[in-house]
Design a protein around this motif. Sequence first.
Motif, PDB file in Angstrom:
ATOM      1  N   GLU A   1       0.828  -1.205   0.000  1.00 51.05           N
ATOM      2  CA  GLU A   1       0.000   0.000   0.000  1.00 51.05           C
ATOM      3  C   GLU A   1       0.862   1.254   0.000  1.00 51.05           C
ATOM      4  O   GLU A   1       0.746   2.108  -0.877  1.00 51.05           O
ATOM      5  CB  GLU A   1      -0.926  -0.014   1.229  1.00 51.05           C
ATOM      6  CG  GLU A   1      -1.959  -1.121   1.220  1.00 51.05           C
ATOM      7  CD  GLU A   1      -2.953  -0.991   0.083  1.00 51.05           C
ATOM      8  OE1 GLU A   1      -3.297   0.146  -0.285  1.00 51.05           O
ATOM      9  OE2 GLU A   1      -3.380  -2.047  -0.435  1.00 51.05           O
ATOM     10  N   ASP A   2       1.732   1.349   0.997  1.00 52.57           N
ATOM     11  CA  ASP A   2       2.546   2.554   1.161  1.00 52.57           C
ATOM     12  C   ASP A   2       4.009   2.193   1.355  1.00 52.57           C
ATOM     13  O   ASP A   2       4.336   1.198   1.984  1.00 52.57           O
ATOM     14  CB  ASP A   2       2.083   3.366   2.376  1.00 52.57           C
ATOM     15  CG  ASP A   2       0.643   3.828   2.255  1.00 52.57           C
ATOM     16  OD1 ASP A   2       0.287   4.355   1.192  1.00 52.57           O
ATOM     17  OD2 ASP A   2      -0.116   3.643   3.227  1.00 52.57           O
TER      18      ASP A   2
ATOM     19  N   TYR B   1       4.632   7.356   0.567  1.00 55.37           N
ATOM     20  CA  TYR B   1       4.353   7.304  -0.866  1.00 55.37           C
ATOM     21  C   TYR B   1       3.375   6.167  -1.147  1.00 55.37           C
ATOM     22  O   TYR B   1       3.629   5.015  -0.782  1.00 55.37           O
ATOM     23  CB  TYR B   1       5.657   7.068  -1.627  1.00 55.37           C
ATOM     24  CG  TYR B   1       5.502   6.918  -3.124  1.00 55.37           C
ATOM     25  CD1 TYR B   1       5.407   8.039  -3.945  1.00 55.37           C
ATOM     26  CD2 TYR B   1       5.456   5.650  -3.716  1.00 55.37           C
ATOM     27  CE1 TYR B   1       5.272   7.900  -5.315  1.00 55.37           C
ATOM     28  CE2 TYR B   1       5.323   5.508  -5.083  1.00 55.37           C
ATOM     29  CZ  TYR B   1       5.225   6.634  -5.882  1.00 55.37           C
ATOM     30  OH  TYR B   1       5.094   6.495  -7.241  1.00 55.37           O
ATOM     31  N   SER B   2       2.252   6.482  -1.758  1.00 55.07           N
ATOM     32  CA  SER B   2       1.258   5.468  -2.094  1.00 55.07           C
ATOM     33  C   SER B   2       1.711   4.696  -3.332  1.00 55.07           C
ATOM     34  O   SER B   2       1.905   5.285  -4.398  1.00 55.07           O
ATOM     35  CB  SER B   2      -0.108   6.114  -2.349  1.00 55.07           C
ATOM     36  OG  SER B   2      -1.015   5.159  -2.873  1.00 55.07           O
TER      37      SER B   2
ATOM     38  N   LYS C   1      -0.044   2.695  -4.945  1.00 56.81           N
ATOM     39  CA  LYS C   1      -1.187   2.566  -5.851  1.00 56.81           C
ATOM     40  C   LYS C   1      -1.486   3.869  -6.588  1.00 56.81           C
ATOM     41  O   LYS C   1      -1.639   3.894  -7.809  1.00 56.81           O
ATOM     42  CB  LYS C   1      -2.429   2.128  -5.070  1.00 56.81           C
ATOM     43  CG  LYS C   1      -2.262   0.825  -4.292  1.00 56.81           C
ATOM     44  CD  LYS C   1      -2.063  -0.359  -5.215  1.00 56.81           C
ATOM     45  CE  LYS C   1      -2.000  -1.660  -4.416  1.00 56.81           C
ATOM     46  NZ  LYS C   1      -1.780  -2.837  -5.275  1.00 56.81           N
ATOM     47  N   THR C   2      -1.540   4.977  -5.834  1.00 56.42           N
ATOM     48  CA  THR C   2      -1.965   6.256  -6.429  1.00 56.42           C
ATOM     49  C   THR C   2      -0.789   7.176  -6.760  1.00 56.42           C
ATOM     50  O   THR C   2      -0.979   8.198  -7.412  1.00 56.42           O
ATOM     51  CB  THR C   2      -2.912   7.003  -5.479  1.00 56.42           C
ATOM     52  OG1 THR C   2      -2.182   7.375  -4.284  1.00 56.42           O
ATOM     53  CG2 THR C   2      -4.087   6.111  -5.091  1.00 56.42           C
ATOM     54  N   GLU C   3       0.410   6.838  -6.267  1.00 57.33           N
ATOM     55  CA  GLU C   3       1.621   7.632  -6.449  1.00 57.33           C
ATOM     56  C   GLU C   3       1.550   8.982  -5.728  1.00 57.33           C
ATOM     57  O   GLU C   3       2.307   9.898  -6.039  1.00 57.33           O
ATOM     58  CB  GLU C   3       1.926   7.852  -7.938  1.00 57.33           C
ATOM     59  CG  GLU C   3       2.121   6.550  -8.710  1.00 57.33           C
ATOM     60  CD  GLU C   3       2.467   6.786 -10.167  1.00 57.33           C
ATOM     61  OE1 GLU C   3       2.494   7.953 -10.588  1.00 57.33           O
ATOM     62  OE2 GLU C   3       2.740   5.796 -10.874  1.00 57.33           O
ATOM     63  N   GLU C   4       0.659   9.109  -4.765  1.00 57.71           N
ATOM     64  CA  GLU C   4       0.546  10.349  -3.994  1.00 57.71           C
ATOM     65  C   GLU C   4       1.613  10.386  -2.900  1.00 57.71           C
ATOM     66  O   GLU C   4       1.946   9.371  -2.288  1.00 57.71           O
ATOM     67  CB  GLU C   4      -0.840  10.468  -3.362  1.00 57.71           C
ATOM     68  CG  GLU C   4      -1.962  10.647  -4.367  1.00 57.71           C
ATOM     69  CD  GLU C   4      -3.319  10.739  -3.705  1.00 57.71           C
ATOM     70  OE1 GLU C   4      -4.241  11.279  -4.334  1.00 57.71           O
ATOM     71  OE2 GLU C   4      -3.461  10.251  -2.560  1.00 57.71           O
TER      72      GLU C   4
ATOM     73  N   THR D   1       2.860  12.136   0.772  1.00 53.52           N
ATOM     74  CA  THR D   1       2.487  12.888   1.966  1.00 53.52           C
ATOM     75  C   THR D   1       3.739  13.076   2.802  1.00 53.52           C
ATOM     76  O   THR D   1       4.413  12.098   3.131  1.00 53.52           O
ATOM     77  CB  THR D   1       1.416  12.144   2.789  1.00 53.52           C
ATOM     78  OG1 THR D   1       0.311  11.813   1.949  1.00 53.52           O
ATOM     79  CG2 THR D   1       0.929  13.017   3.930  1.00 53.52           C
TER      80      THR D   1
END
Length: 409
Positions: A65-66, A78-79, A81-84, A86
Amino acid sequence: MKTIMRIAAMTIGVVAGVLGVVALVMIGITSMISFCFSGMNPSREEEKYVIIRLSAESNSRGDEEDYIYRDDKKIVCYSLKTEELTEYVINKPEGERITWDTDVDSMFYYVLSNHVIRRFDLEKQIDEEILSEEDMRRMCGFEHWPESTYILIARSEQDILLNVEDNIFICPVDGNLKTDCIGVNTLFSEEKRTGGEQVIQYRGMRIGRRYDVKKEKYQITDIWKEKNGRPLFSYGERYTIKVEETQVILNHTRGYCNYTYQVEGTPKEQGIRCLNTTAYKNSHIQGNELTTENGHIIGLVHVPRESYCDSFDPSQDELKCDVLFQLNPKTGENSILYKTENNRTRIIGYQDGVIYLLRDFKIYSSIMESKEEKLIAELPEDTFYEFDWQGDYLIVICRDGIYGAYKVR
């Protein structure tokens, strides 16, 4: 008079010629010095590509996941899955250095250079002090801190471990660290000062110690995780790893052709013949660059160009080549699996018979049996990258942080 003038002119010509030669020599020397020291110019950026782990096996965070990355200023989540991204900023006083623990999850433990232990809760976003400098001095019995005191921190599943000047304390993460930390040596119920190693099991750890007659005290020889045999602290150039159910110790002294391994319970060390040549004597075996497969240990070593070059994380200028070796600790069979032709190709991963390579800013997978290569990604040309593994993902970190993650399996 004309003769005197001719002699004077000749003298001036000779002097001018000598001065010209001297000038040319000085220019040559200056050019040579400039050339020789050009690599030492601090403004010149050297290419450096760091392999954090050889495979995901040594990453305690196995979820997909992260991925969590940290430096001396912040924690980045860093996600996959979504490449987001934080980012969380650490409460670090100006000028302080940080030493992190070895594991990564929702709790981060770290040491500031002023001997303070702090914890960052990723979920609650709380950054708090858990052991003060006074707490640490009380634990160690120090009235004043010795000069250049070091504190190392590591974490098992249930505890954090603090290594303060070779005094090791175990602190339960679910307890009160100010009152519940205990010295490792107090866990041993028996004295053994006649030689030989004592080994005990404690809360998912294996701990070994030996009495040092010269220093007149016990020295901790190993602390490793019972589950996978990975060391919590490294002692010299000695590393442990679990192969199936067998604990294996690998050892090497830099500068010597003495790579050895010892299977737990056997009386003596055995040589790793494929590495015991002068070509690899200045290299290192590193814990995070070891993995296991079908009863074998697979390891990566960096071969430095010269004996004085960094052999842990060499820059491209310092590197001669990368070498991947295998060892069967049951039979003693060992060999070189792969050797790069030069320092332009880097081994950045290995898993399940597939080797991962960086060459000219392109990442390739190469099947060991067929030698078939497949292009995975192209990276921007840069002088710095780090490579890590989590689950089925290859993580690429650039100078500015996490660049991306590639699912390769």
